[in-house]
Design a protein around this motif. Structure first.
Motif, PDB file in Angstrom:
ATOM      1  N   LYS A  14       0.827  -1.209   0.000  1.00 60.98           N
ATOM      2  CA  LYS A  14       0.000   0.000   0.000  1.00 60.98           C
ATOM      3  C   LYS A  14       0.862   1.260   0.000  1.00 60.98           C
ATOM      4  O   LYS A  14       0.511   2.251  -0.637  1.00 60.98           O
ATOM      5  CB  LYS A  14      -0.954  -0.004   1.191  1.00 60.98           C
ATOM      6  CG  LYS A  14      -2.097  -0.980   1.012  1.00 60.98           C
ATOM      7  CD  LYS A  14      -3.057  -0.932   2.182  1.00 60.98           C
ATOM      8  CE  LYS A  14      -4.224  -1.881   1.963  1.00 60.98           C
ATOM      9  NZ  LYS A  14      -5.153  -1.862   3.104  1.00 60.98           N
ATOM     10  N   LEU A  15       1.981   1.226   0.703  1.00 63.86           N
ATOM     11  CA  LEU A  15       2.892   2.373   0.683  1.00 63.86           C
ATOM     12  C   LEU A  15       3.443   2.591  -0.722  1.00 63.86           C
ATOM     13  O   LEU A  15       3.492   3.722  -1.216  1.00 63.86           O
ATOM     14  CB  LEU A  15       4.033   2.186   1.687  1.00 63.86           C
ATOM     15  CG  LEU A  15       5.098   3.284   1.715  1.00 63.86           C
ATOM     16  CD1 LEU A  15       4.501   4.643   2.069  1.00 63.86           C
ATOM     17  CD2 LEU A  15       6.193   2.926   2.714  1.00 63.86           C
ATOM     18  N   LEU A  16       3.825   1.518  -1.392  1.00 63.06           N
ATOM     19  CA  LEU A  16       4.357   1.631  -2.751  1.00 63.06           C
ATOM     20  C   LEU A  16       3.307   2.165  -3.732  1.00 63.06           C
ATOM     21  O   LEU A  16       3.657   2.837  -4.696  1.00 63.06           O
ATOM     22  CB  LEU A  16       4.877   0.277  -3.249  1.00 63.06           C
ATOM     23  CG  LEU A  16       6.084  -0.294  -2.510  1.00 63.06           C
ATOM     24  CD1 LEU A  16       6.501  -1.622  -3.138  1.00 63.06           C
ATOM     25  CD2 LEU A  16       7.243   0.674  -2.482  1.00 63.06           C
ATOM     26  N   ALA A  27       8.646   3.147  -6.678  1.00 65.83           N
ATOM     27  CA  ALA A  27       9.522   2.106  -6.141  1.00 65.83           C
ATOM     28  C   ALA A  27       8.856   0.757  -6.363  1.00 65.83           C
ATOM     29  O   ALA A  27       7.635   0.664  -6.474  1.00 65.83           O
ATOM     30  CB  ALA A  27       9.784   2.343  -4.655  1.00 65.83           C
ATOM     31  N   THR A  28       9.676  -0.271  -6.427  1.00 63.99           N
ATOM     32  CA  THR A  28       9.217  -1.627  -6.649  1.00 63.99           C
ATOM     33  C   THR A  28       9.782  -2.524  -5.554  1.00 63.99           C
ATOM     34  O   THR A  28      10.947  -2.374  -5.166  1.00 63.99           O
ATOM     35  CB  THR A  28       9.719  -2.145  -8.013  1.00 63.99           C
ATOM     36  OG1 THR A  28       9.314  -1.218  -9.022  1.00 63.99           O
ATOM     37  CG2 THR A  28       9.152  -3.506  -8.330  1.00 63.99           C
ATOM     38  N   ALA A  29       8.977  -3.452  -5.099  1.00 66.78           N
ATOM     39  CA  ALA A  29       9.423  -4.400  -4.072  1.00 66.78           C
ATOM     40  C   ALA A  29      10.500  -5.319  -4.640  1.00 66.78           C
ATOM     41  O   ALA A  29      10.366  -5.824  -5.754  1.00 66.78           O
ATOM     42  CB  ALA A  29       8.249  -5.206  -3.549  1.00 66.78           C
ATOM     43  N   PHE A  50      10.561  -6.725   4.184  1.00 72.45           N
ATOM     44  CA  PHE A  50       9.966  -6.205   2.961  1.00 72.45           C
ATOM     45  C   PHE A  50      10.921  -5.123   2.488  1.00 72.45           C
ATOM     46  O   PHE A  50      11.193  -4.176   3.231  1.00 72.45           O
ATOM     47  CB  PHE A  50       8.589  -5.587   3.267  1.00 72.45           C
ATOM     48  CG  PHE A  50       7.893  -5.017   2.062  1.00 72.45           C
ATOM     49  CD1 PHE A  50       6.919  -5.740   1.399  1.00 72.45           C
ATOM     50  CD2 PHE A  50       8.205  -3.750   1.594  1.00 72.45           C
ATOM     51  CE1 PHE A  50       6.263  -5.219   0.289  1.00 72.45           C
ATOM     52  CE2 PHE A  50       7.561  -3.220   0.486  1.00 72.45           C
ATOM     53  CZ  PHE A  50       6.591  -3.964  -0.165  1.00 72.45           C
ATOM     54  N   ARG A  51      11.456  -5.270   1.280  1.00 72.48           N
ATOM     55  CA  ARG A  51      12.405  -4.277   0.755  1.00 72.48           C
ATOM     56  C   ARG A  51      11.911  -3.765  -0.592  1.00 72.48           C
ATOM     57  O   ARG A  51      11.382  -4.522  -1.394  1.00 72.48           O
ATOM     58  CB  ARG A  51      13.790  -4.892   0.579  1.00 72.48           C
ATOM     59  CG  ARG A  51      14.406  -5.409   1.859  1.00 72.48           C
ATOM     60  CD  ARG A  51      15.757  -6.068   1.574  1.00 72.48           C
ATOM     61  NE  ARG A  51      16.167  -6.965   2.624  1.00 72.48           N
ATOM     62  CZ  ARG A  51      16.857  -6.616   3.690  1.00 72.48           C
ATOM     63  NH1 ARG A  51      17.241  -5.365   3.850  1.00 72.48           N
ATOM     64  NH2 ARG A  51      17.197  -7.496   4.606  1.00 72.48           N
ATOM     65  N   LEU A 122      14.828   4.087  -0.898  1.00 71.59           N
ATOM     66  CA  LEU A 122      15.049   2.775  -0.295  1.00 71.59           C
ATOM     67  C   LEU A 122      14.056   2.615   0.850  1.00 71.59           C
ATOM     68  O   LEU A 122      13.982   3.475   1.738  1.00 71.59           O
ATOM     69  CB  LEU A 122      16.472   2.648   0.239  1.00 71.59           C
ATOM     70  CG  LEU A 122      17.588   2.837  -0.784  1.00 71.59           C
ATOM     71  CD1 LEU A 122      18.926   3.014  -0.098  1.00 71.59           C
ATOM     72  CD2 LEU A 122      17.627   1.652  -1.720  1.00 71.59           C
ATOM     73  N   ILE A 123      13.322   1.523   0.840  1.00 73.11           N
ATOM     74  CA  ILE A 123      12.344   1.246   1.887  1.00 73.11           C
ATOM     75  C   ILE A 123      12.620  -0.152   2.423  1.00 73.11           C
ATOM     76  O   ILE A 123      12.734  -1.107   1.657  1.00 73.11           O
ATOM     77  CB  ILE A 123      10.904   1.316   1.336  1.00 73.11           C
ATOM     78  CG1 ILE A 123      10.611   2.717   0.786  1.00 73.11           C
ATOM     79  CG2 ILE A 123       9.894   0.921   2.410  1.00 73.11           C
ATOM     80  CD1 ILE A 123       9.331   2.814  -0.019  1.00 73.11           C
ATOM     81  N   VAL A 124      12.737  -0.252   3.739  1.00 76.66           N
ATOM     82  CA  VAL A 124      12.913  -1.549   4.383  1.00 76.66           C
ATOM     83  C   VAL A 124      11.878  -1.650   5.501  1.00 76.66           C
ATOM     84  O   VAL A 124      11.827  -0.795   6.382  1.00 76.66           O
ATOM     85  CB  VAL A 124      14.329  -1.725   4.979  1.00 76.66           C
ATOM     86  CG1 VAL A 124      14.447  -3.069   5.687  1.00 76.66           C
ATOM     87  CG2 VAL A 124      15.393  -1.582   3.914  1.00 76.66           C
TER      88      VAL A 124
END
Length: 134
Positions: A14-16, A27-29, A50-51, A122-124
């Motif tokens: 949902k954030l993406l 961004a893509t997971a 989850f990255r 970058l999302i972790v």
């Protein structure tokens, strides 16, 4: 662990897909909590990650990393995540970062946005540590 992993994937996806991200970049997971990791846990415990990574829209240096991080942080805060680290201490004109945690699920998200190198975003996300299933 299963419940936390499902929530981590849901919140990450949902954030993406959120307006907070799509208005400034994409961004893509790259990892979707599909494997156990012992990193950062006590012996016999595991967690899931989850990255995601991506880039800002438009010419370089146009978007303020701090503003982009603030938008995504606000989106998570609307979903009851709380700031763990004051990002003002870590921010400069080329780097913005935030760490948020959900008080009941223990899920933590680290968001970093930088102008200096790609990927810009970058999302972790990660679950808490749980006992390994036997």
């Amino acid at each position: 662990m299963d419940e936390a992993s499902k929530q981590l994937i849901t919140d990450g996806d949902k954030l993406l897909a959120s307006q907070a991200l799509s208005s400034t970049g994409s961004a893509t997971a790259t990892e979707k909590a599909d494997q156990d990791s012992e990193a950062g846990c006590l012996k016999g415990q595991v967690q899931r990650f989850f990255r995601a990574q991506g880039d800002l829209k438009g010419p370089p240096q146009v978007k303020s990393p701090g503003s982009v991080v603030a938008l995504m942080s606000s989106w998570l805060r609307l979903r009851n995540y709380e700031k763990v680290v004051d990002d003002l201490d870590l921010r400069d004109e080329n780097l913005g970062t935030a760490v948020l945690q959900h008080p009941t699920t223990g899920i933590t998200f680290l968001i970093t946005v930088r102008n200096g190198q790609k990927p810009n975003i970058l999302i972790v996300g990660k679950t808490s540590c749980y006992e390994r299933d036997s």
